[in-house]
Design a protein around this motif. Structure first.
Motif: not given
Length: 103
Positions: A60-63, A52-55
């Motif tokens: 991750e900007t996916r709807p 989850g670190a990249a978030g």
């Protein structure tokens, strides 16, 4: 021998333990003893943190798949319909001799 009651750890505690593992200053066994948590649990928290670190940085900007896409054309059409109905009903009130809702 009595069992220990189930404990619920806060997200802040989990993050602190996972970051301590990533730092690598102490072994997994030492951290498990220090924080009184099983080593497998610490490993799970570490993997969750790394996934989850990249978030955190917005990579991750996916709807959300549970959210339907917004159809602006349909929304604007509905607004037009409701505006037309309001204008019609306001005119009907004036013709009926009742006070208008507009002030």
């Amino acid at each position: 021998m009595s069992r220990r009651p189930r404990r619920n750890h806060t997200p802040a505690f989990k993050a602190k333990v996972a970051l301590a593992v990533i730092k690598g200053e102490k072994t997994l066994a030492e951290l498990a003893q220090q924080y009184d948590v099983h080593a497998n649990q610490i490993t799970t928290w570490k993997s969750q943190l790394l996934e989850g670190a990249a978030g955190v940085f917005g990579a991750e900007t996916r709807p959300d798949p549970g959210q339907p896409a917004i159809d602006l054309k349909a929304i604007h059409a509905k607004i037009g319909e409701l505006t037309l109905a309001n204008d019609f009903l306001a005119g009907a009130l004036v013709k009926a001799g009742l006070p208008s809702a507009k002030r």
